[in-house]
Scaffold this motif. Structure first.
Motif, short mmCIF file in Angstrom:
data_model
loop_
_atom_site.label_atom_id
_atom_site.label_comp_id
_atom_site.label_asym_id
_atom_site.label_seq_id
_atom_site.Cartn_x
_atom_site.Cartn_y
_atom_site.Cartn_z
N ALA B 146 42.42 40.23 49.20
CA ALA B 146 42.72 40.19 47.76
C ALA B 146 41.65 39.40 47.02
N PRO B 147 41.46 39.67 45.73
CA PRO B 147 40.53 38.85 44.94
C PRO B 147 40.92 37.37 45.06
N ALA B 148 39.92 36.48 44.99
CA ALA B 148 40.14 35.06 45.31
C ALA B 148 41.27 34.44 44.49
N GLY B 149 41.34 34.75 43.22
CA GLY B 149 42.37 34.15 42.37
C GLY B 149 43.77 34.49 42.84
N ARG B 150 43.95 35.72 43.30
CA ARG B 150 45.26 36.13 43.79
C ARG B 150 45.56 35.49 45.15
#
Lengths: 341, 341
Positions: B146-150
């Motif tokens: 998943a994208p880092a923020g998620r």
């Protein structure tokens, strides 16, 4: 060049800051018995060497004067502000969790001169206090305010480090029941059990501050080297320092049949290390055992190995800008093998 | 409307997929005793309810037909591909870690019809196996792509969930030594000890797939509601199901003096619940105790509370698109309070 006195005061200054941060981030709240058990060992003492390494590395990579920047809003080279104290507390809390669980596994009664947590409280509470610190460490590592990608990198390092610490402890237990352990196996064991947490303390600040891969890897290597040296020195101190200064029973490794680089060397010299001391040895018995190890050259062998690792670790710091923080990190490497407790 | 049969086969299908993923992600490697102990309870059985909830929620929010998409490369609404199986394994591994450590703390001999890990191996290995699974769960949650923020959001949820589980277990132990526990205190305890992991299983897929805050919060609430209902049903099953079907001693909660919503209600009816059974009760003694609880209305009281929570949980699913995955999630809520083991 720095002096031992400056290194010791650099450690003491950062210890005070880290201790305040622990009180702030890990308050004793409900359920009170759980949190008081979780804080017990942290409050009992400890030199905070790993957090000190973490904070000094940050000052080195950002090239700021020691203690000139607020660790809660520490300036990364690219202008981001990072809460490095939260990362420092995370590392110290992991260290504390492993000590609490190790003392249960080894059934050690004393730690830092006070009863171990499972003795002061009970085994149930000690297991749970360790488990609480474990997840708290991940919470703290997420609270640095670093960009998400860097946080993910730091959390990944923390998670694999914890797995390796468990593997190292499993190897350590396994070795006690085995007659043959090679020096390579021993070095792998202490790398996992002890050195990886120094490597995390050294590399995570570089990750959070956005350093390049080469810098991160070199600092990781510094941590591994000085962490191994630290463990070998710990093994030496267990044999050579009186119980009251050590905060635990002198010679406990010999009693428990722990493999150390010292006993491995002695075995190779033909000494029956499993028979050096009785189950409840007197001070004189320990003294005689240590004399035999010294005569066999095993003490010096371990000292030399620790010194070599310290030299290698210091070389890896060349990736950092020259200056006071780097000099102090070199000094800490020396300190780890020169310390008397 | 879905049928109990379709719900049970939906669970069975996902259980098989999750079991394969556990074998893939947690191989038995060196140190072998450590990893074999870490796998032991996972291999002994378990319904994989939490991973099933996680996977069904993903299918609901992405609005795909059940089992039509590969969970390893699951399509998020915005086109990202997410390895949801890694997140599902992470949640199951946390569940397994808590069971291993709880069994040590409660000194329970049986779990899932086989000896508990500290009985099959030893306490040292069981502590360490739990600790290993703990960090592995964080590793797996970082491997979803998943994208880092998620990822940061999901890891944060996992960490606070683990802290709350420890707090819940501490409250549970504390209650055993107290004469007065209110129903509110009990409900807070089971929220922390049990329900938060269902809430994590329900909300983390929504985080990883990039859902909005309202959806995430509603799904979190669904997890809390059905998790509390699950625990109340567990308390009921402990009293009403024979030991051989239960996989552990029937009536163990009465013997150990655990507070449950059933015994709290009975106490309010004037029953001396600490004196209902002896320390090693016969089946007839347990049966007589349960009859007294039934006559006092305590069994029905608990059933109604569980049913209300299930109703509330199902309402919270309205945030999801209608369709087969949502219907199955409603069916799972019903299943949790209708199951017989």
């Amino acid at each position: 060049m720095t002096t031992p006195e400056r290194v010791e005061s650099a450690i003491a200054e950062r210890r005070a800051i880290v201790n305040d941060a622990v009180e702030e981030q890990l308050p004793i709240k409900k359920p009170e018995r759980l949190y008081s058990a979780s804080r017990y060992l942290l409050d009992a003492g400890g030199k905070r060497l790993r957090p000190t390494v973490l904070l000094l590395i940050a000052e080195a990579v950002s090239d700021v004067d020691p203690l000139s920047a607020d660790y809660r809003t520490f300036p990364a080279p690219d202008g981001e502000e990072i809460d490095l104290l939260s990362a420092a507390v995370s590392i110290e809390v992991i260290q504390s969790f492993t000590l609490i669980h190790d003392d249960i596994m080894d059934d050690d009664d004393l730690r830092r001169g006070v009863p171990s947590v499972h003795r002061e409280y009970d085994t149930e509470t000690a297991i749970l206090a360790g488990d609480t610190l474990y997840s708290k460490a991940f919470e703290y590592m997420l609270e640095t305010g670093a960009p998400a990608g860097r946080s993910v990198e730091a959390i990944g390092e923390l998670a694999t480090t914890c797995t390796e610490i468990c593997e190292g402890q499993a190897l350590d237990i396994d070795f006690e029941g085995r007659s043959e352990v090679t020096t390579e196996e021993y070095l792998e064991m202490i790398e996992f059990k002890t050195a990886v947490l120094y490597a995390a303390a050294a590399s995570i600040p570089a990750m959070l501050l956005g350093c390049d891969r080469e810098t991160i890897d070199s600092l990781h290597g510094y941590g591994l080297d000085i962490g191994r040296a630290f463990q070998i020195q710990d093994d030496l101190l267990d044999l050579t320092v009186p119980s009251d200064e050590l905060g635990k029973q002198r010679g406990s490794d010999l009693v428990e049949g722990k493999r150390t680089v010292i006993t491995l060397h002695a075995r190779n010299q033909g000494i029956d290390v499993d028979d050096l001391v009785s189950d409840s040895p007197t001070d004189a018995e320990i003294e005689a055992a240590v004399d035999r190890l010294r005569t066999a050259g095993s003490i010096d062998f371990a000292r030399e190995m620790a010194n070599e690792l310290v030299g290698s670790g210091k070389d890896r710091l060349e990736v950092l800008p020259e200056g006071e923080p780097r000099a102090l990190l070199e000094g800490i490497a020396d300190y780890l093998v020169e310390r008397k407790y």
